[in-house]
Design a protein around this motif. Sequence first.
Motif, short mmCIF file in Angstrom:
data_model
loop_
_atom_site.label_atom_id
_atom_site.label_comp_id
_atom_site.label_asym_id
_atom_site.label_seq_id
_atom_site.Cartn_x
_atom_site.Cartn_y
_atom_site.Cartn_z
N HIS A 164 0.85 -1.19 0.00
CA HIS A 164 0.00 0.00 0.00
C HIS A 164 0.88 1.24 0.00
N VAL A 165 0.77 2.04 -1.05
CA VAL A 165 1.44 3.34 -1.12
C VAL A 165 0.33 4.39 -1.13
N PRO A 166 0.27 5.25 -0.11
CA PRO A 166 -0.81 6.25 -0.05
C PRO A 166 -0.71 7.26 -1.18
N GLN A 167 -1.81 7.91 -1.47
CA GLN A 167 -1.81 8.97 -2.48
C GLN A 167 -0.89 10.11 -2.03
N GLY A 168 -0.31 10.80 -2.99
CA GLY A 168 0.54 11.94 -2.69
C GLY A 168 1.99 11.62 -2.49
N MET A 169 2.38 10.35 -2.54
CA MET A 169 3.77 10.00 -2.36
C MET A 169 4.60 10.41 -3.59
N VAL A 170 5.79 10.88 -3.33
CA VAL A 170 6.73 11.31 -4.38
C VAL A 170 7.86 10.29 -4.41
N SER A 171 8.12 9.72 -5.58
CA SER A 171 9.04 8.59 -5.65
C SER A 171 9.97 8.70 -6.85
N VAL A 172 11.04 7.91 -6.81
CA VAL A 172 12.02 7.82 -7.89
C VAL A 172 12.38 6.36 -8.09
N ALA A 173 12.77 6.02 -9.32
CA ALA A 173 13.27 4.69 -9.63
C ALA A 173 13.96 4.74 -10.98
N GLY A 174 15.07 4.04 -11.10
CA GLY A 174 15.82 4.10 -12.35
C GLY A 174 16.21 5.53 -12.64
N ARG A 175 15.87 6.01 -13.81
CA ARG A 175 16.06 7.42 -14.18
C ARG A 175 14.72 8.11 -14.34
N GLN A 176 13.75 7.73 -13.50
CA GLN A 176 12.41 8.30 -13.58
C GLN A 176 11.98 8.83 -12.22
N ALA A 177 10.94 9.67 -12.26
CA ALA A 177 10.32 10.20 -11.05
C ALA A 177 8.83 10.29 -11.28
N THR A 178 8.05 10.29 -10.19
CA THR A 178 6.60 10.40 -10.34
C THR A 178 5.96 10.80 -9.02
N ILE A 179 4.65 10.99 -9.08
CA ILE A 179 3.80 11.21 -7.91
C ILE A 179 2.71 10.14 -7.95
N THR A 180 2.28 9.67 -6.79
CA THR A 180 1.20 8.68 -6.73
C THR A 180 -0.13 9.40 -6.51
N PRO A 181 -0.99 9.49 -7.54
CA PRO A 181 -2.27 10.20 -7.37
C PRO A 181 -3.30 9.41 -6.58
N ALA A 182 -3.18 8.07 -6.59
CA ALA A 182 -4.17 7.23 -5.91
C ALA A 182 -3.43 6.10 -5.20
N ALA A 183 -3.96 5.68 -4.06
CA ALA A 183 -3.33 4.62 -3.29
C ALA A 183 -3.26 3.33 -4.10
N ALA A 184 -2.11 2.65 -4.02
CA ALA A 184 -1.90 1.42 -4.78
C ALA A 184 -0.63 0.75 -4.28
N PRO A 185 -0.42 -0.52 -4.60
CA PRO A 185 0.88 -1.13 -4.31
C PRO A 185 1.97 -0.44 -5.14
N GLY A 186 3.22 -0.54 -4.69
CA GLY A 186 4.30 0.08 -5.46
C GLY A 186 5.67 -0.33 -4.97
N GLY A 187 6.63 -0.35 -5.90
CA GLY A 187 7.98 -0.76 -5.57
C GLY A 187 9.02 0.31 -5.75
N TRP A 188 8.58 1.57 -5.98
CA TRP A 188 9.53 2.66 -6.13
C TRP A 188 9.89 3.24 -4.77
N PRO A 189 11.15 3.61 -4.54
CA PRO A 189 11.53 4.26 -3.29
C PRO A 189 10.82 5.61 -3.13
N LEU A 190 10.27 5.83 -1.94
CA LEU A 190 9.53 7.04 -1.63
C LEU A 190 10.46 8.04 -0.94
N ILE A 191 10.57 9.24 -1.50
CA ILE A 191 11.49 10.22 -0.92
C ILE A 191 10.77 11.40 -0.30
N GLY A 192 9.45 11.45 -0.42
CA GLY A 192 8.69 12.54 0.17
C GLY A 192 7.22 12.40 -0.15
N ARG A 193 6.48 13.44 0.20
CA ARG A 193 5.04 13.41 -0.08
C ARG A 193 4.55 14.83 -0.32
#
Length: 237
Positions: A164-193
Amino acid sequence: MPSLPVTIVASGATAVRVAAAFEDPETSWRLVHQLARRLDEAAIPGVTCVIPTYDAALVELRPDTADLAALTRALEIMIDGIDFGEPLTRHPRHFEVPVLYDFDDELDLRGVADAQGLSREEVARLHAEPDYVVRCLGAPGGSPMLDGPPLPDPVPRLRSPRAHVPQGMVSVAGRQATITPAAAPGGWPLIGRTPLAVLDLSSDGPLVPYAPGDVLRFRPIDRAEFDALRGSRLAAR
């Protein structure tokens, strides 16, 4: 299209995949997204969905009217008319995303920093430094898929994904970055929210406010500003 590094192949019985392989990745990205927009505007009978990514687009057809050969011919003609040098968006919208970085070690910022040989503050600074172009929309809920921050090395995914990754999490993986708009499973490292709501399920139009070609920039905030902004919606500046 013998002179263009573009392939159109069947993907099952009711879809085709258009992939671009130009030497310049920006050209490949522009082509598939310009193609997707032209298909949306053309409203070709039988085409139900177009999903563009970084360098490919999946075009789906209704099963009862699927004619892959006719669709391939239409796509070839459409691609021949695309100006690859034309920007995807002449007037991109700009979004500022406030971020409470993980200096309290609740998430993964320290692990990312240690793996990069940097401090947590340096990782946060590098993450907040660029203007990020929205490359495509991903899962869950229209996540903005972005090129990653200028870290020394690609960021490995988590060995054990979170259920479970809550909405609003800010993450990075590989050479990419994203924000999680909706709660879901996830394997990217979370660096903020971010305290902002990104997904709007009540909207009659797009459920997220940005589109490919728009620009996002992250801004560090403290806990007090996070609490003050909690629940506000992300909007263009």
